[in-house]
Design a protein around this motif. Structure first.
Motif, PDB file in Angstrom:
ATOM      1  N   GLY A  23      -1.075  11.920  -6.307  1.00 28.48           N
ATOM      2  CA  GLY A  23      -2.278  11.718  -5.515  1.00 28.48           C
ATOM      3  C   GLY A  23      -2.992  10.425  -5.867  1.00 28.48           C
ATOM      4  O   GLY A  23      -3.460   9.706  -4.986  1.00 28.48           O
ATOM      5  N   LEU A  24      -3.069  10.122  -7.157  1.00 26.53           N
ATOM      6  CA  LEU A  24      -3.719   8.876  -7.570  1.00 26.53           C
ATOM      7  C   LEU A  24      -2.921   7.653  -7.124  1.00 26.53           C
ATOM      8  O   LEU A  24      -3.504   6.660  -6.673  1.00 26.53           O
ATOM      9  CB  LEU A  24      -3.908   8.865  -9.084  1.00 26.53           C
ATOM     10  N   MET A  25      -1.606   7.717  -7.244  1.00 22.14           N
ATOM     11  CA  MET A  25      -0.778   6.596  -6.805  1.00 22.14           C
ATOM     12  C   MET A  25      -0.871   6.402  -5.294  1.00 22.14           C
ATOM     13  O   MET A  25      -0.934   5.270  -4.807  1.00 22.14           O
ATOM     14  CB  MET A  25       0.671   6.802  -7.246  1.00 22.14           C
ATOM     15  N   LEU A  26      -0.887   7.495  -4.567  1.00 20.86           N
ATOM     16  CA  LEU A  26      -1.013   7.400  -3.117  1.00 20.86           C
ATOM     17  C   LEU A  26      -2.395   6.875  -2.726  1.00 20.86           C
ATOM     18  O   LEU A  26      -2.536   6.170  -1.728  1.00 20.86           O
ATOM     19  CB  LEU A  26      -0.751   8.753  -2.467  1.00 20.86           C
ATOM     20  N   GLY A  27      -3.410   7.188  -3.521  1.00 16.07           N
ATOM     21  CA  GLY A  27      -4.741   6.639  -3.274  1.00 16.07           C
ATOM     22  C   GLY A  27      -4.764   5.138  -3.445  1.00 16.07           C
ATOM     23  O   GLY A  27      -5.428   4.423  -2.685  1.00 16.07           O
ATOM     24  N   VAL A  28      -4.046   4.624  -4.435  1.00 13.81           N
ATOM     25  CA  VAL A  28      -3.950   3.177  -4.623  1.00 13.81           C
ATOM     26  C   VAL A  28      -3.191   2.548  -3.461  1.00 13.81           C
ATOM     27  O   VAL A  28      -3.581   1.487  -2.951  1.00 13.81           O
ATOM     28  CB  VAL A  28      -3.264   2.856  -5.975  1.00 13.81           C
ATOM     29  N   VAL A  29      -2.136   3.213  -3.003  1.00 17.86           N
ATOM     30  CA  VAL A  29      -1.375   2.711  -1.852  1.00 17.86           C
ATOM     31  C   VAL A  29      -2.249   2.726  -0.599  1.00 17.86           C
ATOM     32  O   VAL A  29      -2.157   1.824   0.239  1.00 17.86           O
ATOM     33  CB  VAL A  29      -0.095   3.545  -1.649  1.00 17.86           C
ATOM     34  N   ALA A  30      -3.132   3.722  -0.479  1.00 13.89           N
ATOM     35  CA  ALA A  30      -3.989   3.835   0.705  1.00 13.89           C
ATOM     36  C   ALA A  30      -4.929   2.649   0.838  1.00 13.89           C
ATOM     37  O   ALA A  30      -5.319   2.283   1.942  1.00 13.89           O
ATOM     38  CB  ALA A  30      -4.792   5.137   0.649  1.00 13.89           C
ATOM     39  N   ILE A  31      -5.280   2.051  -0.279  1.00 16.17           N
ATOM     40  CA  ILE A  31      -6.174   0.893  -0.235  1.00 16.17           C
ATOM     41  C   ILE A  31      -5.484  -0.304   0.419  1.00 16.17           C
ATOM     42  O   ILE A  31      -6.111  -1.080   1.138  1.00 16.17           O
ATOM     43  CB  ILE A  31      -6.644   0.539  -1.666  1.00 16.17           C
ATOM     44  N   TRP A  32      -4.188  -0.449   0.190  1.00 12.84           N
ATOM     45  CA  TRP A  32      -3.465  -1.648   0.620  1.00 12.84           C
ATOM     46  C   TRP A  32      -2.682  -1.498   1.915  1.00 12.84           C
ATOM     47  O   TRP A  32      -2.060  -2.459   2.360  1.00 12.84           O
ATOM     48  CB  TRP A  32      -2.507  -2.089  -0.485  1.00 12.84           C
ATOM     49  N   THR A  33      -2.671  -0.312   2.528  1.00  9.43           N
ATOM     50  CA  THR A  33      -1.889  -0.126   3.748  1.00  9.43           C
ATOM     51  C   THR A  33      -2.798  -0.056   4.969  1.00  9.43           C
ATOM     52  O   THR A  33      -3.972   0.297   4.860  1.00  9.43           O
ATOM     53  CB  THR A  33      -1.053   1.177   3.683  1.00  9.43           C
ATOM     54  N   PRO A  34      -2.253  -0.363   6.131  1.00 13.98           N
ATOM     55  CA  PRO A  34      -3.064  -0.245   7.349  1.00 13.98           C
ATOM     56  C   PRO A  34      -3.301   1.211   7.762  1.00 13.98           C
ATOM     57  O   PRO A  34      -4.180   1.486   8.556  1.00 13.98           O
ATOM     58  CB  PRO A  34      -2.250  -0.989   8.403  1.00 13.98           C
ATOM     59  N   LEU A  35      -2.528   2.138   7.230  1.00 13.51           N
ATOM     60  CA  LEU A  35      -2.708   3.561   7.543  1.00 13.51           C
ATOM     61  C   LEU A  35      -3.594   4.212   6.479  1.00 13.51           C
ATOM     62  O   LEU A  35      -3.229   5.206   5.853  1.00 13.51           O
ATOM     63  CB  LEU A  35      -1.358   4.267   7.600  1.00 13.51           C
ATOM     64  N   ALA A  36      -4.775   3.677   6.283  1.00 15.30           N
ATOM     65  CA  ALA A  36      -5.638   4.120   5.193  1.00 15.30           C
ATOM     66  C   ALA A  36      -6.134   5.550   5.369  1.00 15.30           C
ATOM     67  O   ALA A  36      -6.206   6.297   4.404  1.00 15.30           O
ATOM     68  CB  ALA A  36      -6.820   3.173   5.049  1.00 15.30           C
ATOM     69  N   VAL A  37      -6.469   5.944   6.589  1.00 20.65           N
ATOM     70  CA  VAL A  37      -7.061   7.269   6.788  1.00 20.65           C
ATOM     71  C   VAL A  37      -6.062   8.391   6.499  1.00 20.65           C
ATOM     72  O   VAL A  37      -6.347   9.275   5.682  1.00 20.65           O
ATOM     73  CB  VAL A  37      -7.669   7.386   8.206  1.00 20.65           C
ATOM     74  N   PRO A  38      -4.877   8.407   7.115  1.00 18.76           N
ATOM     75  CA  PRO A  38      -3.960   9.516   6.800  1.00 18.76           C
ATOM     76  C   PRO A  38      -3.464   9.475   5.353  1.00 18.76           C
ATOM     77  O   PRO A  38      -3.290  10.520   4.720  1.00 18.76           O
ATOM     78  CB  PRO A  38      -2.797   9.349   7.770  1.00 18.76           C
ATOM     79  N   THR A  39      -3.269   8.286   4.820  1.00 19.36           N
ATOM     80  CA  THR A  39      -2.780   8.174   3.452  1.00 19.36           C
ATOM     81  C   THR A  39      -3.838   8.650   2.464  1.00 19.36           C
ATOM     82  O   THR A  39      -3.517   9.358   1.510  1.00 19.36           O
ATOM     83  CB  THR A  39      -2.386   6.720   3.141  1.00 19.36           C
ATOM     84  N   SER A  40      -5.085   8.306   2.706  1.00 13.05           N
ATOM     85  CA  SER A  40      -6.140   8.743   1.797  1.00 13.05           C
ATOM     86  C   SER A  40      -6.391  10.242   1.915  1.00 13.05           C
ATOM     87  O   SER A  40      -6.716  10.893   0.928  1.00 13.05           O
ATOM     88  CB  SER A  40      -7.425   7.962   2.040  1.00 13.05           C
ATOM     89  N   GLN A  41      -6.217  10.801   3.108  1.00 14.89           N
ATOM     90  CA  GLN A  41      -6.357  12.251   3.261  1.00 14.89           C
ATOM     91  C   GLN A  41      -5.255  12.994   2.513  1.00 14.89           C
ATOM     92  O   GLN A  41      -5.515  14.006   1.858  1.00 14.89           O
ATOM     93  CB  GLN A  41      -6.356  12.628   4.741  1.00 14.89           C
ATOM     94  N   LEU A  42      -4.044  12.492   2.594  1.00 11.54           N
ATOM     95  CA  LEU A  42      -2.940  13.106   1.855  1.00 11.54           C
ATOM     96  C   LEU A  42      -3.159  12.968   0.354  1.00 11.54           C
ATOM     97  O   LEU A  42      -2.898  13.903  -0.412  1.00 11.54           O
ATOM     98  CB  LEU A  42      -1.607  12.466   2.261  1.00 11.54           C
ATOM     99  N   SER A  43      -3.682  11.837  -0.061  1.00 12.14           N
ATOM    100  CA  SER A  43      -3.999  11.621  -1.467  1.00 12.14           C
ATOM    101  C   SER A  43      -5.032  12.632  -1.948  1.00 12.14           C
ATOM    102  O   SER A  43      -4.896  13.220  -3.032  1.00 12.14           O
ATOM    103  CB  SER A  43      -4.503  10.199  -1.669  1.00 12.14           C
ATOM    104  N   LEU A  44      -6.067  12.842  -1.159  1.00  7.66           N
ATOM    105  CA  LEU A  44      -7.099  13.810  -1.510  1.00  7.66           C
ATOM    106  C   LEU A  44      -6.525  15.215  -1.596  1.00  7.66           C
ATOM    107  O   LEU A  44      -6.851  15.975  -2.521  1.00  7.66           O
ATOM    108  CB  LEU A  44      -8.234  13.762  -0.491  1.00  7.66           C
ATOM    109  N   MET A  45      -5.661  15.564  -0.656  1.00 10.51           N
ATOM    110  CA  MET A  45      -5.042  16.894  -0.673  1.00 10.51           C
ATOM    111  C   MET A  45      -4.189  17.096  -1.927  1.00 10.51           C
ATOM    112  O   MET A  45      -4.190  18.178  -2.520  1.00 10.51           O
ATOM    113  CB  MET A  45      -4.210  17.113   0.594  1.00 10.51           C
TER     114      MET A  45
END
Length: 74
Positions: free
Chosen positions: A22-44
């Motif tokens: 989840g933490l790694m995916l949160g870091v990826v969410a910062i740098w990708t254009p798909l921030a909303v779905p990636t950050s939601q998956l990270s939170l989950m």
């Protein structure tokens, strides 16, 4: 018995793995254009890790399970 040293250790390790993912995916969410779905998956993933660890803790507090886990080698 369904709850033993191996399953409790596996639950804690799985919780840690979910947290790291989840933490790694949160870091990826910062740098990708798909921030909303990636950050939601990270939170989950992070919330699932916390829930799994909390459930493991509560199960370990059950008196019968606690006595059985006292025999574990640490």
């Amino acid at each position: 018995m369904l709850v033993n040293c191996r399953t409790m250790r596996a639950a804690v390790m799985m919780s840690g793995l979910l947290l790291v993912m989840g933490l790694m995916l949160g870091v990826v969410a910062i740098w990708t254009p798909l921030a909303v779905p990636t950050s939601q998956l990270s939170l989950m993933l992070v919330l699932a890790a916390a829930l799994l660890l909390a459930v493991t803790f509560v199960v370990a507090l059950i008196p019968g399970v606690s006595r059985h886990l006292d025999e574990c080698r640490h």
